[in-house]
Design an enzyme around this catalytic site. Structure first.
Site, PDB file in Angstrom:
ATOM      1  N   ASP A 299       0.833  -1.195   0.000  1.00 49.00           N
ATOM      2  CA  ASP A 299       0.000   0.000   0.000  1.00 49.00           C
ATOM      3  C   ASP A 299       0.875   1.255   0.000  1.00 49.00           C
ATOM      4  OD1 ASP A 299      -2.723   0.921   0.087  1.00 49.00           O
ATOM      5  OD2 ASP A 299      -2.345   1.639   2.110  1.00 49.00           O
ATOM      6  N   GLU A 347       0.802  -0.681  -5.218  1.00 47.93           N
ATOM      7  CA  GLU A 347      -0.375   0.185  -5.172  1.00 47.93           C
ATOM      8  C   GLU A 347       0.094   1.575  -5.597  1.00 47.93           C
ATOM      9  OE1 GLU A 347      -2.288   3.228  -4.355  1.00 47.93           O
ATOM     10  OE2 GLU A 347      -1.742   2.816  -2.278  1.00 47.93           O
ATOM     11  N   ASP A 405     -11.267   0.482  -0.309  1.00 47.72           N
ATOM     12  CA  ASP A 405     -11.476   1.906  -0.026  1.00 47.72           C
ATOM     13  C   ASP A 405     -12.556   2.534  -0.899  1.00 47.72           C
ATOM     14  OD1 ASP A 405      -9.700   2.262   2.080  1.00 47.72           O
ATOM     15  OD2 ASP A 405      -8.007   2.730   0.774  1.00 47.72           O
TER      16      ASP A 405
END
Length: 504
Positions: A299, A347, A405
């Site tokens: 991430d 990501e 998300d």
């Protein structure tokens, strides 16, 4: 002619699995979910970080980068092994069926996990005791600190070691640590046993997945939580003062979505200290994750090229600055230690600069493409050059309808304005009720190497199925749970047919 391998996956965190104990677990439901994937020809299971969650219950703010979330331990398996009574798992509170009530789950499960750990230490067979002792010895480098940290959090009723704990423990004075280890020895061992339970159960799940041709995609948040054992035990690797308090915090600068930027509050790395140690902590972190998973998504990958650093005390992220990070040297060290081609997904969402693209591409890491970001409509016209549109995706990428998300695809579509809906219907050539499936179809037909859909999109859930709303700390975040794994046969058949037709 050799064709590139392409696969389909489903995003479903284990907490979202149905169970009678208030939260998904590593028991029967995990194996049933894998059976469902196998039946549908799905070859990837993507999860969120597996670490133990703290305040807010976000998997991205875990109390440890190395430990497992004890709340995922399957109680039924512990009863089967003789460490709990059958009555302990038969009679349960009236848990919500579609949400995890973390407070309620903790109140119910934590005493039973302690009871099982005590029973294990008392009655486990010699070979099981030996396996446990081997686990403790092999993982002492992180387990000793984690177990003590968890016990101290409970003792002081607060995980904020940098504010609440006595100075000698906050600063990890040798005498204070030894005293605490001696004083809390029995409680520390109970935590260690629970970690043994977790990793024993998880390994069975992973082995079952791999045996049936399914790989697991894990997840690593780039930063660690301030109230974590990672921060407490590794102050020298973070930008903290001599009292263990952050001097700067992480975040992202102001952009089109936020005038003030986002102030995350995580401590940031002292990269010079990491370089001095040959990136040993990061090597262990990636290595440990790849023992539990086959592939790992990192991430906020852009933070390895440069990250946004905000001086401590700022109320917003506006007055931060970009600070370069030694991503090139880090991944060289990782490659040297772990192998030439690291199974990493970058990501790379948001505003990505050339240095981030260079770091990603030079390591041959696939980036991410999100379909919900593809349909930028201005004055009723679609930007056909958008890199997230299925027809523009490259092979070395992982395409998603949405992530944890995002809103669900159904919820996202229903919230669009009329002009955007019209363009999307024309792009997909379908009516409203078929938009979700047609997006799944386009995703699978893209040339991206892997295509992932959240479980909620397979079930066509609306906004009520959303997993997280970024920058909020509401009770609904991270709590979505499937009511059942009895997916309608037509949904299984339709997804399997699309997978076969698209060569995945």
């Amino acid at each position: 002619m050799k064709y590139n391998i392409r696969r389909c996956g489903v995003l479903m965190h284990p907490t979202s699995l149905p169970s009678k104990h208030g939260i998904g677990s590593l028991g029967d439901e995990a194996f049933q979910f894998l059976d469902l994937l196998k039946k549908t020809s799905v070859r990837l299971w993507q999860i969120l970080p597996l670490g133990p969650t703290g305040y807010g219950d976000s998997p991205y703010a875990a109390r440890s980068s190395f430990a497992g979330n004890e709340l995922l331990i399957d109680l039924k398996s512990l009863a089967y092994d003789g460490y709990l009574d059958v009555e302990d798992v038969l009679f349960t509170p009236a848990f919500p069926s579609d949400r995890v009530d973390y407070g309620m789950v903790r109140f119910y499960k934590e005493p039973l996990l302690e009871k099982a750990a005590q029973q294990f230490l008392k009655d486990a067979e010699p070979d099981e005791q030996a396996a446990y002792q081997s686990f403790v010895a092999e993982n002492a480098w992180w387990l000793d600190d984690y177990a003590l940290y968890q016990v101290l959090c409970k003792h002081y009723n607060d995980s904020r070691w940098f504010e609440i704990w006595p100075e000698e423990l906050r600063l990890r004075k040798t005498a204070a640590l030894k005293k605490a280890q001696k004083e809390f020895h029995s409680q520390i061992e109970l935590i260690m046993v629970q970690q043994y339970f977790f990793f024993t159960q998880w390994q069975k799940v992973k082995t079952y997945a791999n045996t049936h041709g399914i790989q697991i995609i894990g997840d690593i948040p780039i930063f660690v939580a301030p109230d974590s054992v990672d921060a407490w035990a590794n102050r020298h690797l973070l930008k903290m003062d001599e009292n263990g308090r952050q001097t700067v915090s992480s975040g992202v600068p102001p952009d089109a979505f936020s005038d003030d930027g986002q102030l995350w509050g995580n401590p940031v790395y002292d990269w010079k200290a990491h370089q001095k140690e040959g990136f040993a902590w990061w090597i262990k972190r990636i290595q440990k994750t790849l023992e539990a998973c086959d592939i790992v998504r990192i991430d906020h990958f852009r933070g390895f090229a440069a990250y946004w650093e905000v001086p401590q005390g700022e109320k917003t992220a506006m007055n931060g600055s970009w600070v370069e990070a030694p991503g090139k040297q880090l991944f060289e060290a990782l490659t040297q230690k772990l192998g030439a081609q690291l199974p990493i997904i970058a990501e790379d969402l948001g505003v990505i600069t050339e240095d981030v693209e260079e770091l990603r591409d030079s390591n041959n890491f696939p980036g991410m493409k999100i379909l919900q970001f593809a349909f930028n409509v201005k004055d009723g016209t679609l930007d056909a050059s958008n890199a997230y549109l299925p027809h523009n995706c490259i092979y070395n990428s992982v395409i998603y309808t949405g992530t944890h998300d995002n809103n669900t695809t159904r919820g996202w579509y229903e919230a669009l304005d009329g002009a955007s809906k019209d363009v999307l219907r024309r792009y997909l050539e379908c009516p409203d009720e078929q938009v979700v499936w047609q997006l799944i179809r386009q995703m699978l037909l893209s040339c991206s190497k892997d295509a992932i859909l959240p479980m909620q999109d397979w079930l066509e859930l609306g906004a009520e199925g959303r997993m997280n709303i970024p920058s909020t700390c509401g009770q609904s975040n991270w709590s979505w749970r499937a009511r059942s794994l009895n997916v309608e046969p037509w949904r299984i058949d339709r997804l399997r047919s699309l997978i076969e037709l698209s060569g995945r």
